[in-house]
Design a protein around this motif. Structure first.
Motif, PDB file in Angstrom:
ATOM      1  N   ASP A   3     -16.626  -4.080   9.182  1.00 22.29           N
ATOM      2  CA  ASP A   3     -17.059  -4.101   7.794  1.00 22.29           C
ATOM      3  C   ASP A   3     -15.969  -3.574   6.865  1.00 22.29           C
ATOM      4  O   ASP A   3     -16.161  -3.486   5.658  1.00 22.29           O
ATOM      5  N   ARG A   4     -14.815  -3.254   7.454  1.00 20.46           N
ATOM      6  CA  ARG A   4     -13.646  -2.823   6.680  1.00 20.46           C
ATOM      7  C   ARG A   4     -12.383  -3.360   7.345  1.00 20.46           C
ATOM      8  O   ARG A   4     -12.325  -3.457   8.561  1.00 20.46           O
ATOM      9  N   MET A   5     -11.411  -3.695   6.526  1.00 19.20           N
ATOM     10  CA  MET A   5     -10.115  -4.169   7.029  1.00 19.20           C
ATOM     11  C   MET A   5      -9.017  -3.447   6.258  1.00 19.20           C
ATOM     12  O   MET A   5      -9.124  -3.273   5.039  1.00 19.20           O
ATOM     13  N   PRO A   6      -7.965  -3.039   6.946  1.00 18.89           N
ATOM     14  CA  PRO A   6      -6.846  -2.455   6.208  1.00 18.89           C
ATOM     15  C   PRO A   6      -6.175  -3.540   5.361  1.00 18.89           C
ATOM     16  O   PRO A   6      -6.089  -4.698   5.778  1.00 18.89           O
TER      17      PRO A   6
END
Length: 166
Positions: A3-6
């Protein structure tokens, strides 16, 4: 799933001065980005001071990338690449026109900084870069690779040959 990407920030201008590059790189770090990509293509004399300024602004542990958009000669790419090695850049993206596959092989062999390439290479040409070790990391593009299906095929090919795809 994630649910998060750098994410990294790309420089807003290729015409920025060293001071402007340094300020924007520092802002990217402060804003929580995981890296900063400059797109400098004026040759070593103008680009190297700006690449150094970015590193000085963010310290040694922040990811920096350089993308001259295929504008360097082999000689200039080697000069800039050696400085990127010394500065600890995360990758050197598409320094040469991608039709110059032999020059890409030379860069991969001569530099420590990973060479990111393949963005403008069609899906059917990608295996030449993979089997020829003409890149360190592959770059995908949904339009040039033939849509989502083509990009998924590029991902599978990279996985088979042991390459990451950015």
């Amino acid at each position: 799933y994630r649910d998060r990407m750098p994410a990294y920030l790309s420089s807003r201008s290729e015409a920025f001065s060293a001071g402007e590059i340094a300020a924007e790189a520092a802002q990217a770090r402060a804003a929580g980005y995981h890296g900063y990509k400059v797109q400098l293509r004026d040759g070593p004399a103008r680009d190297l001071p700006r690449l150094r300024a970015a590193r000085e602004a963010v310290g040694p542990d922040f990811k920096l990338m350089q993308d001259p958009n295929s504008s360097y000669s082999l000689t200039d790419a080697l000069t800039v690449g050696r400085e990127l090695d010394a500065l600890g850049y995360h990758w050197f993206e598409e320094p040469l026109p991608e039709q110059q596959i032999e020059h890409y092989r030379h860069l991969v062999a001569a530099l420590r900084t990973p060479i990111l390439a393949g963005e403008t290479v069609r899906l059917t040409e990608l295996p030449l870069f993979l089997t020829g070790r003409a890149m360190t990391i592959a770059r995908g593009d949904v339009l040039i690779k033939g849509g989502i299906t083509g990009l998924r095929k590029a991902m599978a090919a990279c996985e088979l040959f042991g390459f990451d795809l950015e």
